[in-house]
Design a protein around this motif. Structure first.
Motif, PDB file in Angstrom:
ATOM      1  N   ARG A 146       0.794  -1.160  -0.051  1.00  0.00           N
ATOM      2  CA  ARG A 146       0.202   0.115  -0.062  1.00  0.00           C
ATOM      3  C   ARG A 146       0.843   1.391   0.141  1.00  0.00           C
ATOM      4  O   ARG A 146       1.842   1.345   0.833  1.00  0.00           O
ATOM      5  CB  ARG A 146      -0.989  -0.197   1.272  1.00  0.00           C
ATOM      6  CG  ARG A 146      -2.175   1.013   1.224  1.00  0.00           C
ATOM      7  CD  ARG A 146      -3.005   0.614   2.287  1.00  0.00           C
ATOM      8  NE  ARG A 146      -4.089   1.575   2.222  1.00  0.00           N
ATOM      9  CZ  ARG A 146      -5.281   1.446   1.596  1.00  0.00           C
ATOM     10  NH1 ARG A 146      -5.318   0.335   0.861  1.00  0.00           N
ATOM     11  NH2 ARG A 146      -6.349   2.398   1.593  1.00  0.00           N
ATOM     12  N   THR A 147       0.398   2.419  -0.834  1.00  0.00           N
ATOM     13  CA  THR A 147       1.280   3.548  -0.832  1.00  0.00           C
ATOM     14  C   THR A 147       0.295   4.563  -0.692  1.00  0.00           C
ATOM     15  O   THR A 147      -1.069   4.492  -0.908  1.00  0.00           O
ATOM     16  CB  THR A 147       2.032   3.615  -2.141  1.00  0.00           C
ATOM     17  OG1 THR A 147       1.029   3.520  -3.341  1.00  0.00           O
ATOM     18  CG2 THR A 147       3.203   2.733  -2.491  1.00  0.00           C
ATOM     19  N   CYS A 148       0.858   5.765  -0.522  1.00  0.00           N
ATOM     20  CA  CYS A 148       0.024   6.962  -0.244  1.00  0.00           C
ATOM     21  C   CYS A 148       0.578   8.075  -1.423  1.00  0.00           C
ATOM     22  O   CYS A 148       1.858   8.450  -1.137  1.00  0.00           O
ATOM     23  CB  CYS A 148       0.101   7.498   1.051  1.00  0.00           C
ATOM     24  SG  CYS A 148      -1.042   6.503   2.196  1.00  0.00           S
ATOM     25  N   ALA A 149      -0.112   8.552  -2.170  1.00  0.00           N
ATOM     26  CA  ALA A 149       0.390   9.488  -3.147  1.00  0.00           C
ATOM     27  C   ALA A 149      -0.328  10.788  -2.869  1.00  0.00           C
ATOM     28  O   ALA A 149      -1.446  10.931  -2.458  1.00  0.00           O
ATOM     29  CB  ALA A 149      -0.155   9.198  -4.492  1.00  0.00           C
ATOM     30  N   ARG A 150       0.718  11.799  -2.853  1.00  0.00           N
ATOM     31  CA  ARG A 150       0.364  13.117  -2.708  1.00  0.00           C
ATOM     32  C   ARG A 150       0.442  14.124  -3.830  1.00  0.00           C
ATOM     33  O   ARG A 150       1.454  14.023  -4.777  1.00  0.00           O
ATOM     34  CB  ARG A 150       1.222  13.862  -1.345  1.00  0.00           C
ATOM     35  CG  ARG A 150       0.856  13.290  -0.105  1.00  0.00           C
ATOM     36  CD  ARG A 150      -0.420  13.961   0.613  1.00  0.00           C
ATOM     37  NE  ARG A 150       0.098  15.510   0.903  1.00  0.00           N
ATOM     38  CZ  ARG A 150      -0.502  16.167   0.479  1.00  0.00           C
ATOM     39  NH1 ARG A 150      -1.183  16.305  -0.769  1.00  0.00           N
ATOM     40  NH2 ARG A 150      -0.373  17.596   0.725  1.00  0.00           N
ATOM     41  N   ALA A 151      -0.548  15.077  -4.094  1.00  0.00           N
ATOM     42  CA  ALA A 151      -0.202  16.106  -5.044  1.00  0.00           C
ATOM     43  C   ALA A 151      -0.651  17.495  -4.429  1.00  0.00           C
ATOM     44  O   ALA A 151      -1.619  17.507  -3.897  1.00  0.00           O
ATOM     45  CB  ALA A 151      -0.844  15.554  -6.185  1.00  0.00           C
ATOM     46  N   ILE A 152      -0.129  18.467  -4.888  1.00  0.00           N
ATOM     47  CA  ILE A 152      -0.722  19.582  -4.401  1.00  0.00           C
ATOM     48  C   ILE A 152      -0.319  20.662  -5.444  1.00  0.00           C
ATOM     49  O   ILE A 152       0.728  20.712  -6.393  1.00  0.00           O
ATOM     50  CB  ILE A 152      -0.024  20.210  -3.018  1.00  0.00           C
ATOM     51  CG1 ILE A 152      -0.591  21.462  -2.468  1.00  0.00           C
ATOM     52  CG2 ILE A 152       1.618  20.172  -2.971  1.00  0.00           C
ATOM     53  CD1 ILE A 152      -0.313  21.869  -1.233  1.00  0.00           C
ATOM     54  N   VAL A 182      -6.690  29.649  -4.566  1.00  0.00           N
ATOM     55  CA  VAL A 182      -7.145  28.270  -4.144  1.00  0.00           C
ATOM     56  C   VAL A 182      -5.788  27.157  -4.139  1.00  0.00           C
ATOM     57  O   VAL A 182      -5.520  27.276  -5.080  1.00  0.00           O
ATOM     58  CB  VAL A 182      -8.167  27.828  -4.680  1.00  0.00           C
ATOM     59  CG1 VAL A 182      -8.473  26.295  -4.092  1.00  0.00           C
ATOM     60  CG2 VAL A 182      -9.484  28.637  -4.317  1.00  0.00           C
ATOM     61  N   VAL A 183      -5.383  26.624  -2.917  1.00  0.00           N
ATOM     62  CA  VAL A 183      -4.521  25.536  -2.904  1.00  0.00           C
ATOM     63  C   VAL A 183      -5.302  24.337  -3.035  1.00  0.00           C
ATOM     64  O   VAL A 183      -6.480  24.041  -2.534  1.00  0.00           O
ATOM     65  CB  VAL A 183      -3.910  25.506  -1.773  1.00  0.00           C
ATOM     66  CG1 VAL A 183      -2.959  24.261  -1.300  1.00  0.00           C
ATOM     67  CG2 VAL A 183      -2.825  26.509  -1.607  1.00  0.00           C
ATOM     68  N   ILE A 184      -5.127  23.403  -4.084  1.00  0.00           N
ATOM     69  CA  ILE A 184      -5.659  22.189  -4.113  1.00  0.00           C
ATOM     70  C   ILE A 184      -4.781  21.063  -3.561  1.00  0.00           C
ATOM     71  O   ILE A 184      -3.631  20.755  -4.106  1.00  0.00           O
ATOM     72  CB  ILE A 184      -6.012  21.873  -5.953  1.00  0.00           C
ATOM     73  CG1 ILE A 184      -6.708  23.189  -6.259  1.00  0.00           C
ATOM     74  CG2 ILE A 184      -6.727  20.656  -6.034  1.00  0.00           C
ATOM     75  CD1 ILE A 184      -6.834  23.050  -7.617  1.00  0.00           C
ATOM     76  N   ASP A 185      -5.412  20.293  -2.529  1.00  0.00           N
ATOM     77  CA  ASP A 185      -4.618  19.475  -1.776  1.00  0.00           C
ATOM     78  C   ASP A 185      -5.188  18.269  -1.833  1.00  0.00           C
ATOM     79  O   ASP A 185      -6.313  17.795  -1.295  1.00  0.00           O
ATOM     80  CB  ASP A 185      -4.427  20.157  -0.382  1.00  0.00           C
ATOM     81  CG  ASP A 185      -3.246  19.697   0.198  1.00  0.00           C
ATOM     82  OD1 ASP A 185      -2.495  18.972  -0.285  1.00  0.00           O
ATOM     83  OD2 ASP A 185      -2.734  20.169   1.483  1.00  0.00           O
ATOM     84  N   VAL A 186      -4.580  16.941  -2.141  1.00  0.00           N
ATOM     85  CA  VAL A 186      -5.068  15.838  -2.405  1.00  0.00           C
ATOM     86  C   VAL A 186      -4.251  14.863  -1.947  1.00  0.00           C
ATOM     87  O   VAL A 186      -3.058  14.780  -2.129  1.00  0.00           O
ATOM     88  CB  VAL A 186      -5.335  15.473  -3.895  1.00  0.00           C
ATOM     89  CG1 VAL A 186      -5.603  14.154  -4.165  1.00  0.00           C
ATOM     90  CG2 VAL A 186      -6.605  16.318  -4.211  1.00  0.00           C
ATOM     91  N   TYR A 187      -4.858  13.550  -1.393  1.00  0.00           N
ATOM     92  CA  TYR A 187      -3.736  12.299  -1.179  1.00  0.00           C
ATOM     93  C   TYR A 187      -4.800  11.160  -1.522  1.00  0.00           C
ATOM     94  O   TYR A 187      -5.961  11.004  -1.427  1.00  0.00           O
ATOM     95  CB  TYR A 187      -3.363  12.323   0.246  1.00  0.00           C
ATOM     96  CG  TYR A 187      -4.150  11.662   1.271  1.00  0.00           C
ATOM     97  CD1 TYR A 187      -4.434  10.344   1.449  1.00  0.00           C
ATOM     98  CD2 TYR A 187      -4.687  12.510   2.296  1.00  0.00           C
ATOM     99  CE1 TYR A 187      -5.288   9.531   2.494  1.00  0.00           C
ATOM    100  CE2 TYR A 187      -5.536  11.921   3.273  1.00  0.00           C
ATOM    101  CZ  TYR A 187      -5.791  10.611   3.280  1.00  0.00           C
ATOM    102  OH  TYR A 187      -6.540  10.149   4.317  1.00  0.00           O
ATOM    103  N   VAL A 188      -4.110  10.138  -2.027  1.00  0.00           N
ATOM    104  CA  VAL A 188      -4.401   8.986  -2.622  1.00  0.00           C
ATOM    105  C   VAL A 188      -4.020   7.985  -1.982  1.00  0.00           C
ATOM    106  O   VAL A 188      -2.509   7.468  -2.146  1.00  0.00           O
ATOM    107  CB  VAL A 188      -4.705   8.848  -3.949  1.00  0.00           C
ATOM    108  CG1 VAL A 188      -5.408   7.347  -4.403  1.00  0.00           C
ATOM    109  CG2 VAL A 188      -5.393   9.771  -4.787  1.00  0.00           C
ATOM    110  N   CYS A 189      -4.684   6.862  -1.165  1.00  0.00           N
ATOM    111  CA  CYS A 189      -3.958   5.763  -0.493  1.00  0.00           C
ATOM    112  C   CYS A 189      -4.305   4.429  -0.734  1.00  0.00           C
ATOM    113  O   CYS A 189      -5.900   4.272  -0.697  1.00  0.00           O
ATOM    114  CB  CYS A 189      -4.153   5.848   1.070  1.00  0.00           C
ATOM    115  SG  CYS A 189      -2.880   6.985   1.852  1.00  0.00           S
ATOM    116  N   ALA A 190      -3.690   3.462  -1.701  1.00  0.00           N
ATOM    117  CA  ALA A 190      -4.402   2.319  -2.064  1.00  0.00           C
ATOM    118  C   ALA A 190      -3.066   1.317  -2.332  1.00  0.00           C
ATOM    119  O   ALA A 190      -1.873   1.799  -2.403  1.00  0.00           O
ATOM    120  CB  ALA A 190      -5.177   2.768  -3.250  1.00  0.00           C
TER     121      ALA A 190
END
Length: 238
Positions: A197-203, A209-217
């Motif tokens: 499992r990994t967690c990917a971040r993008a900002i 506006v700051v667009i702040d996202v993470y995806v863990c899968a």
């Protein structure tokens, strides 16, 4: 004047730099970062309108490639920690989005977000999409640049996150090496003992506006996080 030794030439150069007699510069390695907003003239987004920028459950499902995703745990604002602890608070933003240690004291004016995943107690995907408003585009861009630098500083760091009692579970991560392309900063971290499992971040930012996202899968990649950020960015007026 005659020939100077290498040591003497270096000494003179240092004196010249200190005195401002010559223009001196250092070359540093790493990715280039956008210092000025590319859409500073775009209309500002008011805090009350932030929720309109978030993606629908169907949009997230389409981007991630996992049908039947549903949103849950909506939030407004960025509250301080409520008993949870981090091994390195400033590195929390390299794993998770919209974290108090990173946003506290930055002057942000509003924040809205929610999580998205499959129904059930153990969803295959754990996604968080957040949007945070700042007074202007320059402030938003500067925050993204600073966050990218924090990603760099936390690269190859072992990071842990502990939930408060009564659960008190500790999760461990190895933060990856980040990448910055234009106005987008990304980093992928491995969940230690997480069976791949990994967690990917993008900002990134658009307008104020700051667009702040993470995806863990198990299949989380920087591309997936970037695609989510870009889709949200398309909802910001230009």
């Amino acid at each position: 004047m005659g020939l100077l030794t290498v040591g003497a030439r270096c000494a003179l150069l240092l004196l010249a730099c200190a005195g401002g007699a010559v223009a001196c510069s250092n070359t540093v390695t790493g990715s280039s970062r956008v210092q000025a907003p590319r859409d500073a003239s775009a209309p500002k987004v008011a805090p009350a309108d932030l929720a309109k920028l978030l993606l629908s459950d169907q949009q997230v499902s389409d981007i991630v490639g996992a049908p039947g995703m549903v949103s849950f745990e909506p939030y407004q604002g960025i509250p301080p920690p409520a008993g949870e602890t981090y091994s390195e608070p400033r590195c929390a933003e390299a794993v998770f989005n919209t974290e108090w240690p990173s946003y506290n004291g930055t002057g942000f004016t509003g924040a809205v977000g929610h999580k998205v995943g499959e129904p059930g107690d153990r969803p295959a995907h754990n996604i968080d999409e957040g949007v945070v408003s700042f007074p202007d585009a320059v402030s938003a861009t500067r925050f993204v640049v600073r966050t990218g630098l924090d990603f760099d500083r936390c690269a190859d760091t072992h990071f842990s996150f502990t939930t408060p009692p009564p659960r008190s579970q500790t999760d461990y991560y190895t933060i990856g090496f980040p990448k910055t392309v234009g106005d987008m900063a990304t980093v992928v971290s491995a969940v230690e003992g997480g069976e791949g499992r990994t967690c990917a971040r993008a900002i990134s930012s658009r307008s104020n506006v700051v667009i702040d996202v993470y995806v863990c899968a198990t299949d989380a990649t920087a591309k997936t996080a970037v695609d989510l950020v870009n889709a949200i960015a398309n909802n910001v007026r230009h």
